[in-house]
Design a protein around this motif. Structure first.
Motif, PDB file in Angstrom:
ATOM      1  N   UNK A   1     -40.434 -45.395 -18.565  1.00 17.19           N
ATOM      2  CA  UNK A   1     -40.147 -44.559 -19.733  1.00 17.19           C
ATOM      3  C   UNK A   1     -38.650 -44.578 -20.015  1.00 17.19           C
ATOM      4  N   UNK A   2     -38.275 -45.030 -21.209  1.00 18.75           N
ATOM      5  CA  UNK A   2     -36.893 -44.945 -21.667  1.00 18.75           C
ATOM      6  C   UNK A   2     -36.720 -43.626 -22.414  1.00 18.75           C
ATOM      7  N   UNK A   3     -35.675 -42.896 -22.082  1.00 20.21           N
ATOM      8  CA  UNK A   3     -35.368 -41.638 -22.761  1.00 20.21           C
ATOM      9  C   UNK A   3     -34.024 -41.782 -23.447  1.00 20.21           C
ATOM     10  N   UNK A   4     -34.012 -41.591 -24.754  1.00 15.32           N
ATOM     11  CA  UNK A   4     -32.779 -41.615 -25.543  1.00 15.32           C
ATOM     12  C   UNK A   4     -32.484 -40.187 -25.977  1.00 15.32           C
ATOM     13  N   UNK A   5     -31.302 -39.714 -25.647  1.00 12.83           N
ATOM     14  CA  UNK A   5     -30.917 -38.332 -25.924  1.00 12.83           C
ATOM     15  C   UNK A   5     -29.805 -38.311 -26.970  1.00 12.83           C
ATOM     16  N   UNK A   6     -30.049 -37.603 -28.073  1.00 11.01           N
ATOM     17  CA  UNK A   6     -29.029 -37.377 -29.094  1.00 11.01           C
ATOM     18  C   UNK A   6     -28.159 -36.221 -28.610  1.00 11.01           C
ATOM     19  N   UNK A   7     -26.887 -36.497 -28.344  1.00 12.81           N
ATOM     20  CA  UNK A   7     -26.024 -35.487 -27.737  1.00 12.81           C
ATOM     21  C   UNK A   7     -24.764 -35.290 -28.575  1.00 12.81           C
ATOM     22  N   UNK A   8     -24.711 -34.178 -29.259  1.00 17.31           N
ATOM     23  CA  UNK A   8     -23.534 -33.773 -30.033  1.00 17.31           C
ATOM     24  C   UNK A   8     -23.580 -32.245 -30.140  1.00 17.31           C
ATOM     25  N   UNK A   9     -23.446 -31.563 -29.005  1.00 16.27           N
ATOM     26  CA  UNK A   9     -23.679 -30.109 -28.957  1.00 16.27           C
ATOM     27  C   UNK A   9     -22.862 -29.303 -29.940  1.00 16.27           C
ATOM     28  N   UNK A  10     -21.633 -29.746 -30.227  1.00 18.99           N
ATOM     29  CA  UNK A  10     -20.778 -28.976 -31.124  1.00 18.99           C
ATOM     30  C   UNK A  10     -21.331 -28.912 -32.541  1.00 18.99           C
ATOM     31  N   UNK A  11     -22.186 -29.865 -32.912  1.00 16.84           N
ATOM     32  CA  UNK A  11     -22.738 -29.918 -34.268  1.00 16.84           C
ATOM     33  C   UNK A  11     -24.261 -29.910 -34.256  1.00 16.84           C
ATOM     34  N   UNK A  12     -24.856 -29.218 -33.285  1.00 15.73           N
ATOM     35  CA  UNK A  12     -26.320 -29.169 -33.165  1.00 15.73           C
ATOM     36  C   UNK A  12     -26.939 -30.564 -33.174  1.00 15.73           C
TER      37      UNK A  12
ATOM     38  N   UNK B   1     -42.529 -47.207 -22.707  1.00 21.67           N
ATOM     39  CA  UNK B   1     -42.599 -46.106 -23.679  1.00 21.67           C
ATOM     40  C   UNK B   1     -41.182 -45.633 -23.936  1.00 21.67           C
ATOM     41  N   UNK B   2     -40.908 -45.175 -25.152  1.00 20.50           N
ATOM     42  CA  UNK B   2     -39.598 -44.610 -25.473  1.00 20.50           C
ATOM     43  C   UNK B   2     -39.760 -43.173 -25.951  1.00 20.50           C
ATOM     44  N   UNK B   3     -38.972 -42.278 -25.373  1.00 19.67           N
ATOM     45  CA  UNK B   3     -38.928 -40.865 -25.772  1.00 19.67           C
ATOM     46  C   UNK B   3     -37.568 -40.597 -26.411  1.00 19.67           C
ATOM     47  N   UNK B   4     -37.574 -40.035 -27.608  1.00 17.52           N
ATOM     48  CA  UNK B   4     -36.346 -39.639 -28.301  1.00 17.52           C
ATOM     49  C   UNK B   4     -36.278 -38.124 -28.316  1.00 17.52           C
ATOM     50  N   UNK B   5     -35.156 -37.567 -27.882  1.00 18.03           N
ATOM     51  CA  UNK B   5     -35.017 -36.111 -27.854  1.00 18.03           C
ATOM     52  C   UNK B   5     -33.566 -35.732 -28.091  1.00 18.03           C
TER      53      UNK B   5
END
Length: 265
Positions: free
Chosen positions: A13-24, A50-54
């Motif tokens: 499982x590949x997990x891609x995390x969108x990370x920019x906490x200062x701008x939600x 499988x790819x998970x985007x979160x």
């Protein structure tokens, strides 16, 4: 923390995390540009099934970070390129959503094959607030997902809807109680890694409307031996060992390994 796309691979499982906490977790121009590159690398990795985007923390993605775009860049083109790269990913994709999934966030979620969300999530497609013409490809994908009437409701009003409404509309596949999203996504992704990649890859193309590959998939099925293996495993009450593996071009690839990585801005 700086804006970044983080990614790992574990147990198929590949997990891609969108990370920019200062701008939600709003997507910067650099993040939009980087996403297709990240996806290309993961698609080529035979360890990925499988790819998970979160999103990092309590938010999936609040859209595009307009402040990061310069005058010589076209934000819509960047977002569409990222969306199309996600839609074209050759293996199952699942968006794991909590909090805001708005604008570009909804665009990315809609490009995934499946969408699971936690109670309390909010969804919206908001170009009408800014006088923007939503991309044709994105509009068609949204309408195919939720139907023309709901797509028009979202696009005309730019209003946010809650997770229960999104589930009824067909935007979501599953809605989980608070605190249960991560476990359910992990469990479901694990199930997907045990299933036939041949079945998944063909079904993805057929369900997405591709009509020129029927003969190709018939040849792949005949040559793969996966059907015989699946039937034998069922009769012998064991886990099947399917041999066909997907590559970016849809042709068989080598047996899985494992990699990890990170992509920043």
């Amino acid at each position: 923390m700086d804006a970044a796309l983080l990614h790992t691979v574990a147990d198929g499982v590949a997990t891609v995390v969108i990370s920019h906490p200062a701008k939600r977790n709003a997507m910067t121009a650099a993040m939009w540009r980087a996403l297709p590159e990240v996806l290309d690398a993961l698609a080529a990795d035979p360890a990925v099934r499988v790819l998970v985007l979160t999103g990092a923390g309590p938010t999936f993605c609040a859209g595009a970070d307009i402040s990061s775009l310069t005058g010589d860049e076209e934000p819509q083109a960047l977002a569409v390129a990222a969306e199309e790269a996600l839609a074209a990913f050759p293996k199952p994709t699942l968006a794991a959503i909590r909090g805001f999934c708005v604008g570009g966030g909804s665009q990315l979620a809609a490009a995934c094959d499946l969408r699971f969300a936690e109670e309390g999530a909010s969804f919206g497609v908001t170009p009408a607030r800014l006088g923007i013409v939503y991309p044709a490809s994105s509009t068609r994908r949204l309408a195919a997902l939720v139907g023309p009437a709901v797509a028009k409701y979202l696009l005309f009003s730019a209003e946010l809807i809650d997770a229960e409404h999104a589930l009824r509309a067909g935007f979501l596949n599953e809605l989980l109680p608070a605190g249960q999203l991560d476990k359910r996504v992990a469990d479901f992704a694990r199930v997907l890694t045990t299933r036939s990649q041949l079945t998944q890859a063909a079904a993805k193309e057929f369900a997405d409307g591709r009509t020129d590959r029927d003969a190709y998939w018939a040849r792949q099925a005949a040559a793969s031996g996966d059907t015989a293996e699946g039937v034998a495993a069922f009769l012998e009450r064991r886990t099947p060992s399917f041999g066909w593996t997907a590559s970016p071009a849809g042709a068989p690839a080598s047996e899985p390994g494992r990699t990890t990585g990170r992509r920043g801005d």
